[in-house]
Design an enzyme around this catalytic site. Structure first.
Site, PDB file in Angstrom:
ATOM      1  N   GLY A 151       0.825  -1.204   0.000  1.00  0.00           N
ATOM      2  CA  GLY A 151       0.000   0.000   0.000  1.00  0.00           C
ATOM      3  C   GLY A 151       0.851   1.241   0.000  1.00  0.00           C
ATOM      4  N   GLU A 204      -1.648   1.726  -5.782  1.00  0.00           N
ATOM      5  CA  GLU A 204      -0.474   1.395  -4.965  1.00  0.00           C
ATOM      6  C   GLU A 204      -0.146  -0.092  -5.048  1.00  0.00           C
ATOM      7  OE1 GLU A 204       1.861   2.897  -3.307  1.00  0.00           O
ATOM      8  OE2 GLU A 204       1.153   4.951  -3.403  1.00  0.00           O
ATOM      9  N   GLU A 254       3.378  -1.413  -6.589  1.00  0.00           N
ATOM     10  CA  GLU A 254       4.327  -2.109  -5.725  1.00  0.00           C
ATOM     11  C   GLU A 254       4.514  -3.582  -6.069  1.00  0.00           C
ATOM     12  OE1 GLU A 254       3.470  -1.555  -1.577  1.00  0.00           O
ATOM     13  OE2 GLU A 254       4.037   0.556  -1.652  1.00  0.00           O
ATOM     14  N   GLU A 296      11.370  -6.782  -1.425  1.00  0.00           N
ATOM     15  CA  GLU A 296      10.893  -8.140  -1.686  1.00  0.00           C
ATOM     16  C   GLU A 296       9.371  -8.159  -1.639  1.00  0.00           C
ATOM     17  OE1 GLU A 296      12.839 -11.451   0.549  1.00  0.00           O
ATOM     18  OE2 GLU A 296      13.842  -9.800   1.587  1.00  0.00           O
TER      19      GLU A 296
END
Length: 152
Positions: free
Chosen positions: A37, A53, A57, A101
């Site tokens: 987020g 988001e 991501e 990661e």
């Protein structure tokens, strides 16, 4: 008295077909895993922000279903809204400048401390995991009034 300024952030709890949860590790909080987020941009609805988001991501497209909690960090002036969302499509593809990661993990109440070491992130994730009740969420335009999204 001045108008308060807050940062509004969103994140989402999303599982795959094996019921594994997608978690990320950021460069600036590399001691813990967390739900993907980030910050809501000006003029953006909360559901748009969490979709954007999440995609930025992780490379994953999601469909927000409802809100599992609203949280406040009074020290930093952050209001955080956590959504429960469904996986729609995509493969994990991280933005390396932001995300260190990302992976799906089998997360449960017995092993959550292995992944989430910050108590405020743990409580948000547990609330989303338990999803005992989802709160309604609406996004509106005004002048004229137009309901953009309602999640129940």
């Amino acid at each position: 008295m001045s108008t308060p300024k807050h940062i509004v952030a969103v994140s989402a709890y999303v599982t795959n077909r094996k019921n594994e949860v997608l978690l990320v590790k950021t460069h600036w909080r590399s001691d813990t895993w967390e739900l993907p987020g980030g910050q809501v941009e000006e003029g953006e609805s909360l559901d748009e922000a969490v979709r954007r988001e999440f995609l930025e991501e992780t490379g994953i497209i999601i469909k927000p279903i409802g809100v599992t909690g609203v949280y406040s960090n009074t020290t930093k002036g952050i209001v955080s809204i956590v959504f429960y969302a469904e996986y729609v499509s995509g493969e994990i593809k991280i933005q390396p400048e932001e995300i260190k990661e990302a992976c799906f993990v089998e997360l449960n109440e017995s092993n959550i401390d292995t992944y989430l070491v910050r108590p405020h992130m743990k409580s948000r994730t547990l609330d989303a995991m338990r999803k005992q009740s989802l709160s309604p969420y609406e996004a509106w335009e005004v002048d004229p009034f137009n309901l953009l999204e309602r999640l129940e």
